[in-house]
Write an enzyme that holds these catalytic residues in place. Structure first.
Site, short mmCIF file in Angstrom:
data_model
loop_
_atom_site.label_atom_id
_atom_site.label_comp_id
_atom_site.label_asym_id
_atom_site.label_seq_id
_atom_site.Cartn_x
_atom_site.Cartn_y
_atom_site.Cartn_z
CE LYS A 103 -4.34 -1.70 1.84
NZ LYS A 103 -5.40 -1.55 2.84
CE LYS B 154 -4.89 -9.00 -2.33
NZ LYS B 154 -4.78 -8.55 -0.93
CE LYS C 198 -12.74 -4.15 -0.30
NZ LYS C 198 -12.71 -3.71 1.09
P1 AMP Z 1 -10.20 -6.18 2.27
O1 AMP Z 1 -10.71 -6.10 0.89
O2 AMP Z 1 -8.72 -5.98 2.33
O3 AMP Z 1 -10.96 -5.33 3.25
O4 AMP Z 1 -10.42 -7.68 2.70
C1 AMP Z 1 -11.56 -8.17 3.35
C2 AMP Z 1 -11.49 -9.67 3.47
O5 AMP Z 1 -11.53 -10.29 2.18
C3 AMP Z 1 -10.22 -10.19 4.15
O6 AMP Z 1 -10.54 -11.31 4.95
C4 AMP Z 1 -9.37 -10.62 2.99
O7 AMP Z 1 -8.46 -11.64 3.33
C5 AMP Z 1 -10.41 -11.14 2.00
N1 AMP Z 1 -9.93 -11.00 0.60
C6 AMP Z 1 -9.64 -9.85 -0.05
N2 AMP Z 1 -9.22 -10.09 -1.32
C7 AMP Z 1 -9.26 -11.45 -1.47
C8 AMP Z 1 -8.96 -12.33 -2.55
N3 AMP Z 1 -8.55 -11.87 -3.74
N4 AMP Z 1 -9.10 -13.66 -2.34
C9 AMP Z 1 -9.53 -14.16 -1.15
N5 AMP Z 1 -9.84 -13.36 -0.09
C10 AMP Z 1 -9.71 -12.03 -0.24
#
Ligand code: AMP
Ligand code: TRP
Length: 334
Positions: free
Chosen positions: A113, A196, A199
């Protein structure tokens, strides 16, 4: 009894990675005697540039997504982190005094980030994992269901908890176990199977958002990157084929089948046979969630009522924990 805690940031929109890596598992963990707490981590969301006027709406939207995906407010507490922010931030400060800089320096999410210009990154972004540790330890959570990318943060949380327990000679904090569940713990980009799904990726074609229409979903899957070979007849045959592996994984996670079962079903078939099936399955799973989210967001007061109640429950657990931490640390009290 297990106490489950997890959270997501109210930034951008949720995507299929969030759903399969985390949210779907949260739903499955409900009932069976578990106490579940699901948090909208808005204090984490402000560690990156964000829009002031959209923040509170984004928090409601994430809460709506939790509910639409199947988190049941009657069984789980859903709350916004900043509604208990005094306690989370207070515990974070105490934990910060026992977190080594060397450990924070190793956090890959910070490196990603902060990018090349880490000197300019804010203290909040750097301290993000300490706030996350506070989010978890303040509820004495036993289990934290997250995607694979959060494993390192969970390790730091356990580390800080043991430092506290050791330093004060008390077996106080529960060491939480990460739960990295299901077939799709790391969903990859539809444009590049080595990245990955995220968002923040620039191309919207790289991800399926929970708010995409069926046509958009079908189109994104149709245009998803593949390779020229047919689908393999064993899971080992996915080795070195990141895009094929990703699409098979998504299919498995959505259908509740194992990868081996999916591979067996499509062995030797071209992607042109597989992709429409995957699109159909994805739409069947996502469209009802999108629809339910729309309904929920039409009645924001109902979401707010759920969040108020969730915050009360959260506070009732967190306040005595923080009071005891202060006592253990030797702070003044009458
Ligand atoms: P975040 O988008 O960083 O707020 O992530 C929220 C949740 O979604 C966390 O538990 C992450 O580990 C999971 N997560 C985010 N991106 C992925 C992805 N590409 N594959 C699997 N889990 C994800
Ligand atoms: N860091 C997590 C993410 O990026 C979000 C998060 C913050 C979290 N606090 C948490 C997840 C506590 C689980 C438990 O996805």
């Amino acid at each position: 009894m297990k106490r489950i805690l997890s959270g997501m940031q109210p930034t951008y929109q949720l995507h299929l990675g969030n759903y399969l890596g985390a949210l779907q598992n949260w739903v499955n963990l409900q009932g069976t005697g578990n106490q579940c707490l699901y948090c909208v981590v808005d204090m984490h969301a402000i560690t990156m540039p964000y829009e002031r006027d959209g923040l509170s709406k984004a928090s409601r939207e994430i809460a709506a997504a939790y509910i639409a995906a199947g988190v049941d407010p009657a069984q789980s507490s859903i709350f916004v982190q900043s509604a208990v922010g005094d306690l989370h931030a207070e515990l974070m400060w105490y934990l910060a005094t026992m977190t080594q800089l060397g450990k924070l320096d190793r956090m890959t999410q910070f490196k990603d980030k902060a990018g090349k210009n880490a000197e300019k990154a804010g203290l909040g972004l750097y301290a993000y994992p300490v706030l996350m540790a506070a989010d978890i330890l303040i509820y004495q959570a036993t289990h934290v269901p997250v995607g694979e990318d959060q494993k390192q943060h969970l390790e730091l949380t356990r580390d800080v908890a043991s430092t506290f327990n050791h330093r004060y000679g008390r077996d106080f904090f529960t060491l939480p176990d990460p739960m990295i569940m299901g077939e799709a713990t790391r969903v990859m980009s539809l444009r590049d199977g080595t990245q990955k799904m995220s968002k923040s990726a620039e191309s919207d074609l790289s991800r399926i958002n929970l708010t995409d229409t069926p046509d958009m979903i079908a189109d994104k899957i149709k245009r998803a990157k593949t390779d020229p070979l047919a689908l393999p007849d064993t899971v080992d045959g996915l080795e070195g084929r990141p895009e094929a592996a990703n699409l098979i994984t998504i299919y498995a996670a959505l259908s509740g089948l194992t990868k081996a079962q999916v591979v067996a079903e499509f062995a030797g078939k071209p992607f042109s046979d597989f992709k429409p099936k995957l699109a159909e399955l994805t739409v069947a799973k996502i469209a009802p969630i999108t629809e339910k989210m729309r309904h929920l967001l039409a009645e924001p007061q109902e979401i707010d009522a759920i969040l108020v109640k969730g915050a009360e429950t959260a506070r009732s657990i967190a306040a005595p924990v923080v009071a005891e931490v202060k006592d253990i640390m030797g702070f003044w009290k009458v």
